[in-house]
Design a protein around this motif. Sequence first.
Motif, short mmCIF file in Angstrom:
data_model
loop_
_atom_site.label_atom_id
_atom_site.label_comp_id
_atom_site.label_asym_id
_atom_site.label_seq_id
_atom_site.Cartn_x
_atom_site.Cartn_y
_atom_site.Cartn_z
N SER A 284 33.98 35.76 50.05
CA SER A 284 33.86 37.20 49.86
C SER A 284 33.65 37.47 48.38
O SER A 284 34.10 36.69 47.52
CB SER A 284 35.12 37.92 50.36
N LEU A 285 32.96 38.55 48.06
CA LEU A 285 32.64 38.85 46.67
C LEU A 285 33.88 39.36 45.94
O LEU A 285 34.39 40.43 46.25
CB LEU A 285 31.54 39.90 46.60
N PRO A 286 34.39 38.61 44.95
CA PRO A 286 35.58 39.05 44.23
C PRO A 286 35.21 39.96 43.07
O PRO A 286 34.05 40.04 42.65
CB PRO A 286 36.17 37.73 43.70
N GLU A 287 36.21 40.63 42.53
CA GLU A 287 36.04 41.44 41.35
C GLU A 287 36.41 40.61 40.12
O GLU A 287 37.15 39.62 40.22
CB GLU A 287 36.93 42.68 41.40
N ALA A 288 35.91 41.02 38.95
CA ALA A 288 36.35 40.39 37.72
C ALA A 288 37.86 40.55 37.59
O ALA A 288 38.40 41.62 37.86
CB ALA A 288 35.65 41.03 36.52
N GLY A 289 38.55 39.48 37.22
CA GLY A 289 40.00 39.50 37.11
C GLY A 289 40.72 39.02 38.35
O GLY A 289 41.95 38.85 38.32
N ALA A 290 39.99 38.78 39.44
CA ALA A 290 40.62 38.28 40.66
C ALA A 290 41.27 36.92 40.40
O ALA A 290 40.74 36.08 39.68
CB ALA A 290 39.60 38.16 41.78
N THR A 291 42.44 36.69 40.98
CA THR A 291 43.20 35.46 40.76
C THR A 291 42.59 34.29 41.52
O THR A 291 42.25 34.41 42.70
CB THR A 291 44.66 35.65 41.20
N VAL A 292 42.44 33.17 40.82
CA VAL A 292 42.00 31.93 41.45
C VAL A 292 43.24 31.08 41.72
O VAL A 292 44.09 30.91 40.83
CB VAL A 292 41.01 31.16 40.55
N ARG A 293 43.35 30.55 42.92
CA ARG A 293 44.52 29.77 43.31
C ARG A 293 44.11 28.37 43.77
O ARG A 293 43.02 28.17 44.30
CB ARG A 293 45.28 30.47 44.43
N ALA A 294 45.01 27.41 43.54
CA ALA A 294 44.86 26.05 44.06
C ALA A 294 46.17 25.70 44.75
O ALA A 294 47.24 25.77 44.13
CB ALA A 294 44.56 25.06 42.95
N ALA A 295 46.09 25.34 46.04
CA ALA A 295 47.28 25.05 46.83
C ALA A 295 48.31 26.18 46.71
O ALA A 295 49.51 25.95 46.65
CB ALA A 295 47.89 23.72 46.41
N GLY A 296 47.80 27.41 46.66
CA GLY A 296 48.68 28.58 46.63
C GLY A 296 49.15 29.00 45.26
O GLY A 296 49.72 30.08 45.09
N GLU A 297 48.94 28.16 44.22
CA GLU A 297 49.41 28.47 42.87
C GLU A 297 48.27 29.06 42.03
O GLU A 297 47.13 28.61 42.10
CB GLU A 297 49.94 27.21 42.19
N SER A 298 48.61 30.06 41.22
CA SER A 298 47.62 30.67 40.35
C SER A 298 47.18 29.68 39.27
O SER A 298 48.01 29.08 38.59
CB SER A 298 48.20 31.92 39.69
N ASP A 323 42.98 21.13 33.70
CA ASP A 323 43.22 20.05 34.65
C ASP A 323 43.58 20.57 36.04
O ASP A 323 44.21 19.85 36.83
CB ASP A 323 44.34 19.14 34.14
N ALA A 324 43.17 21.79 36.36
CA ALA A 324 43.52 22.37 37.66
C ALA A 324 42.90 21.56 38.79
O ALA A 324 41.81 21.00 38.64
CB ALA A 324 43.03 23.81 37.73
N PRO A 325 43.58 21.47 39.94
CA PRO A 325 43.01 20.76 41.09
C PRO A 325 41.69 21.38 41.53
O PRO A 325 41.44 22.57 41.31
CB PRO A 325 44.08 20.94 42.18
N THR A 326 40.85 20.59 42.14
CA THR A 326 39.56 21.08 42.63
C THR A 326 39.55 21.29 44.14
O THR A 326 38.57 21.77 44.69
CB THR A 326 38.44 20.10 42.25
N ASP A 327 40.65 20.91 44.81
CA ASP A 327 40.73 21.06 46.25
C ASP A 327 41.61 22.25 46.62
O ASP A 327 42.43 22.73 45.82
CB ASP A 327 41.31 19.79 46.90
N ASP A 328 41.46 22.72 47.86
CA ASP A 328 42.30 23.79 48.40
C ASP A 328 42.28 25.01 47.48
O ASP A 328 43.32 25.57 47.13
CB ASP A 328 43.73 23.29 48.60
N LEU A 329 41.06 25.43 47.10
CA LEU A 329 40.90 26.57 46.21
C LEU A 329 40.75 27.86 47.01
O LEU A 329 40.24 27.86 48.14
CB LEU A 329 39.68 26.39 45.31
N ALA A 330 41.17 28.95 46.41
CA ALA A 330 41.04 30.26 47.04
C ALA A 330 40.97 31.32 45.95
O ALA A 330 41.41 31.11 44.82
CB ALA A 330 42.21 30.54 47.98
N ILE A 331 40.40 32.47 46.31
CA ILE A 331 40.35 33.63 45.42
C ILE A 331 41.03 34.79 46.11
O ILE A 331 40.77 35.06 47.29
CB ILE A 331 38.90 34.00 45.06
#
Length: 379
Positions: A284-298, A323-331
Motif C-alpha cells: 500500500s502507498l505509505p506517507e512520508a514519515g511512515a514507520t518501517v518495521r522488521a519483525a515488529g520492531e521499528s 544493520d537492520a534485518p532485511t526479512d519480515d519487513l512491514a510499513i
Amino acid sequence: MTLVAGVHESHGATFADRGGVRVAAEYGRPDRAARAVRNVVGVIEMGYGVVTVTGDDRVEFVDNAVSNRVPHEDGAGCYALLCDPQGRIETDLYIYNAGERLLLFTPPERAAPVADDWSEKTFIQDVEISVATSEFGVFGVHGAKATEKIASVLNGASTPEAHLQFVRGTMGDDGVTVIRGDGLAGEEGYEVICTADRAESVFDTLINNGLNAAPFGYRTWDALTLEAGTPLYHTELEGQIPNVLGLRNALDFEKGCYVGQEVVSRVENRGQPSRRLVGLRSESLPEAGATVRAAGESIGEVTRAAESPMLEEPIALALVAFDAPTDDLAIEVSKASDDASDSRTQSGDDGEIHDATRESLPFVDGSDRSARLPDYGED
C-alpha cells in the motif's frame, strides 16, 4: 516562479508550490508522461534558485565553503553540499564555472540565504555575490533519446559528453547553454539555460522542434527520480549527514576544510553510518514519515513514496538502521491514508501494517545511472 505559465496552461498543466516557487505539477496524465521519458524524451521547467559569484577570488571563496572541489576551467561543473558545523546538510547545489562568473543552482528557497550569508563573509576578498533567479530560464531534457533531442535542435556546438560539463550554442535565434546532467531521473539528461526573456521561445523549441518531446511536471519528476534511487533535497537530504545517504559524489575529502567538513570526515572515517537509505516495495502507498518495521520492531521511516509508473506498484525510499534485518519487513500506514484491503494486512495501534520487501536501487534501470545513487563502499 515559472517563466512560461501560459505555455504550461496551453498543454493542460496544473501548478503547485515547491520551495516557495510556483511550478508545473502535472499535465493530466503523469504516469503517461513518465513512460514517455523512459521510452523517448520529455521536458520540464526546473524551479531552481540561482546565485552568481563574480570577482577574482570567486573560485577560491566558493571552494572554501562547499564540500566538493570547484572546477577552475570554463565549461565544467560539480555537485556539492553546504553543511552546518555539525556536518548536516544545509543545502545542496550545482556549481558551474562560466568563465568570468560562477553559476550556482540551489533549491529555490535557499538562494537568498546562501547569498546573504556569503556576502557577510567576503572580508577583503574580491568577490561579489548576487541572487539571479529571475534572470534565467532552466529546462530539463530527460529520456532515453535525450541526446538525440538536444542534437536535433542545438546549433554551434556538440552535445557535452561528460556529466556536468556544458557547451554554449543556439536554438533557433536563442542563445543557450546546455549542461550534461548527472542522471537523476535514471535517463540521459541535459539542462538548457537561457535568459528569462527567451524562455518561452526555448521551451517551444524543446517541445516542438527536431525530435518532439513531451512536457512533464514535478509529480512525474518525483516518480522518475524515486525509480532511479535519487535522494532529493526536500525529502532526503536536508538536515542529514552525507554518509547516511551514501552521497559520495558530492564530497572531496582531500580538499581543505570547510564548515562541517571536519565532522563529515570524522563520521566517514569512523566506519559505517548509523542509518542508510534503502528501497522498499509496499503493498500500500505509505506517507512520508511512515514507520518501517522488521519483525515488529521499528527500524526507520519512509522519506518518500509513489506509485511507480513503470512497475505499477508502490515504491518508497526509507532511512533505516544500517544493520537492520532485511526479512519480515512491514510499513505502518496510517488508517486515514489506507484505502486498500488485503488478507495479509494487520491492524496496528496507530494504523495498518502492510508487508514490504527491500529492493536493490535503482528500482528501474534506464539509459543513465543517477550520480546520487547511495554508495556505502560495499562490494
